[in-house]
Design a protein around this motif. Structure first.
Motif, short mmCIF file in Angstrom:
data_model
loop_
_atom_site.label_atom_id
_atom_site.label_comp_id
_atom_site.label_asym_id
_atom_site.label_seq_id
_atom_site.Cartn_x
_atom_site.Cartn_y
_atom_site.Cartn_z
N LYS A 1 17.09 -30.63 70.86
CA LYS A 1 17.87 -29.68 71.65
C LYS A 1 17.47 -29.76 73.13
O LYS A 1 18.32 -29.76 74.03
N LYS A 2 16.18 -29.83 73.37
CA LYS A 2 15.70 -29.91 74.75
C LYS A 2 16.14 -31.22 75.40
O LYS A 2 16.57 -31.24 76.56
N MET B 1 22.91 -22.89 74.39
CA MET B 1 22.27 -23.75 75.39
C MET B 1 22.93 -23.58 76.76
O MET B 1 22.24 -23.50 77.78
N VAL C 1 24.35 -31.04 68.68
CA VAL C 1 22.90 -31.24 68.62
C VAL C 1 22.47 -31.10 67.17
O VAL C 1 22.72 -30.08 66.54
N LYS D 1 18.73 -33.31 74.60
CA LYS D 1 20.17 -33.36 74.86
C LYS D 1 20.54 -32.37 75.96
O LYS D 1 21.46 -32.62 76.75
N GLY D 2 19.83 -31.24 76.02
CA GLY D 2 20.11 -30.22 77.04
C GLY D 2 19.82 -30.69 78.45
O GLY D 2 20.21 -30.00 79.42
N THR E 1 24.15 -35.73 69.35
CA THR E 1 23.52 -36.33 68.18
C THR E 1 24.49 -37.23 67.43
O THR E 1 24.16 -38.36 67.08
N GLU F 1 13.84 -28.86 67.80
CA GLU F 1 13.79 -28.22 69.12
C GLU F 1 13.65 -29.26 70.23
O GLU F 1 14.18 -29.08 71.33
N THR G 1 25.21 -23.48 68.82
CA THR G 1 24.04 -24.07 69.49
C THR G 1 24.39 -24.45 70.92
O THR G 1 23.64 -24.16 71.87
#
Length: 454
Positions: free
Chosen positions: A190-191, A229, A175, A193-194, A99, A187, A225
């Motif tokens: 997060k998804k 992850m 994130v 970037k994951g 981020t 969320e 975080t």
């Protein structure tokens, strides 16, 4: 239709890619990309006239002779060409996203690695579906390392960029709350970037030469975080860095922030300790610096060279950049902004030792339905931070100005301006001198227009 393999054979003969007829490289391959307001197929003839060897187009109307290479889709062909080129490379490629701090971290990593290896890295912030393939196509046989920055404002974008860059090593800086509109909330961020971790989980990255280190993901051990992850995916090859964990490859701490950063760091494998001074401001950059130190250590770069890379990095492009004027010290950090980066920047100026401190904050873009709540939270964070003056610029900040009571407006000198032009007029009427000033906001606010006032 021209195939990827055919394009690649021409690329080997003409290894320069052009996408702008105003900047045609002699003997280059011109890719006629489309934009929201233009179709570069119409410029193909101009590109050839300007010196391009071939023009890659996807509209047969503009195929005048054998120098015009017809494909189904120019953008897809560019990406496929980059994928094919990447498969021919056997060097470590570090892919990073996050981020906040992507570009600064990429530049720090590149500065460290280039002390010991010939490296190639993303130029500026060319980190999207066009910039990444263009960067990959600049890597040649002389390069020993590459650092590829990957940006995203919606899900599946990092997945796409990983399929092109095929990183052998990866890093997510953090994130946080950015591009909430495109990602569909925190969320979703997060998804999205994951997807970098997902890429490594699938073990799709190419093997590097036996003389190089095996594929690894670098993780900030202070970031719960990121730990969650990575843990959820059971990543096996992980290298940690942070501030106080003996399991970290390197650990470190700030010893100076006035406003330039100085830190101590330890190679936990050898127990050796080092000190380094930087040209960066902002305590939030500590983990960006440690990431670069960890990667340098991982690739067996001597500590003296790592420190030289850190010390030699000069921030630019209005990212954590110090500008000293005749009357003020400016912290220019207005390339981009989101709630996460706003909070840490405000916290940082609150901790700085300065005679007089001023916050100048501009609207944050792409916040979607959460815009009012997030702008209000930044205002509250600013109110809770000990500074002498606060200036908020933009319609989104102004829309939630009501959270400040009238007494605070007068007592704490809190000012709201709907536009930058209004702010300029106000600052001319009430000039600021003898202050350390944080200027931060989204790029679209163009807050660089304020600098000459200080």
């Amino acid at each position: 239709m021209t195939t990827t393999q055919q394009l690649y054979q021409l690329f080997l003969q003409h290894p320069v890619i052009s996408t702008d007829t105003r900047k045609i490289g002699a003997g280059s391959l011109f890719f006629a990309l489309k934009g929201d307001k233009f179709d570069a197929n119409t410029f193909a003839e101009k590109a050839i006239e300007a010196g391009a060897a071939y023009a890659v187009i996807d509209n047969p109307v503009y195929q005048l002779n054998e120098k015009y290479l017809l494909v189904d889709d120019v953008l897809t062909s560019l990406q496929d060409l980059a994928r094919h080129h990447r498969r021919q490379l056997s060097i470590p490629v570090i892919g990073l996203t996050g981020t906040n701090g992507k570009t600064t971290t990429k530049e720090l990593i590149n500065s460290v690695l280039s002390q010991h290896f010939k490296t190639q890295a993303t130029q500026g912030n060319l980190n999207n579906h066009i910039g990444v393939p263009l960067t990959i196509l600049t890597i040649d046989a002389s390069h020993q390392m590459a650092v590829i920055e990957m940006g995203a404002n919606h899900q599946k974008e990092i997945e796409l960029l990983c399929s092109i860059a095929q990183p052998s090593h990866g890093l997510i800086t953090n994130v946080g709350k950015a591009h909430l509109e495109g990602f569909g909330g925190v969320e979703g961020v997060k998804k999205g970037k994951g997807e970098l971790y997902d890429y490594f989980l699938k073990s799709e990255s190419p093997k590097v030469r036996k003389s190089e280190s095996p594929s690894s993901v670098f993780i900030n051990s202070d970031d719960n975080t990121l730990l969650e992850m990575a843990g959820a995916r059971k990543l096996s090859h992980v290298v940690y860095y942070g501030t106080n964990t003996i399991d970290d490859l390197v650990s470190g701490a700030l010893v100076e922030n006035s406003p330039l950063l100085g830190l101590e760091w330890t190679n936990n494998k050898t127990g050796e300790e080092y000190k380094v001074k930087t040209q960066l401001t902002g305590a939030y950059n500590l983990h960006n610096i440690l990431a670069a130190i960890a990667i340098g250590t991982y690739f067996n770069i001597p500590a003296a060279e790592i420190n030289a890379g850190i010390e030699g990095y000069q921030p630019k492009n209005n990212r954590s950049q110090i500008v000293q004027t005749a009357t003020n010290t400016l912290i220019c950090d207005y390339y981009n902004a989101n709630p996460s980066s706003m909070f840490v920047a405000i916290e940082n100026i609150g901790k700085l030792e300065a005679k007089r401190k001023v916050l100048i904050l501009g609207d944050m873009f792409e916040m979607g339905p959460e815009s009012a709540v997030e702008h209000a939270s930044v205002i509250q964070k600013a109110l809770d931070t000990e500074v002498d003056e606060r200036i908020f610029i933009g319609k989104d900040f102004s829309a939630v100005a009501g959270i400040i009571d009238q007494g605070q407006k007068t007592k704490d000198k809190n000012h709201f301006y709907i536009t930058a032009e209004d702010a300029i007029a106000g600052l001319k009427a009430l000039p600021i001198t003898g202050s350390t000033i944080l200027i931060k906001g989204s790029r679209g606010m163009a807050l660089e227009r304020l600098v000459e006032l200080f």
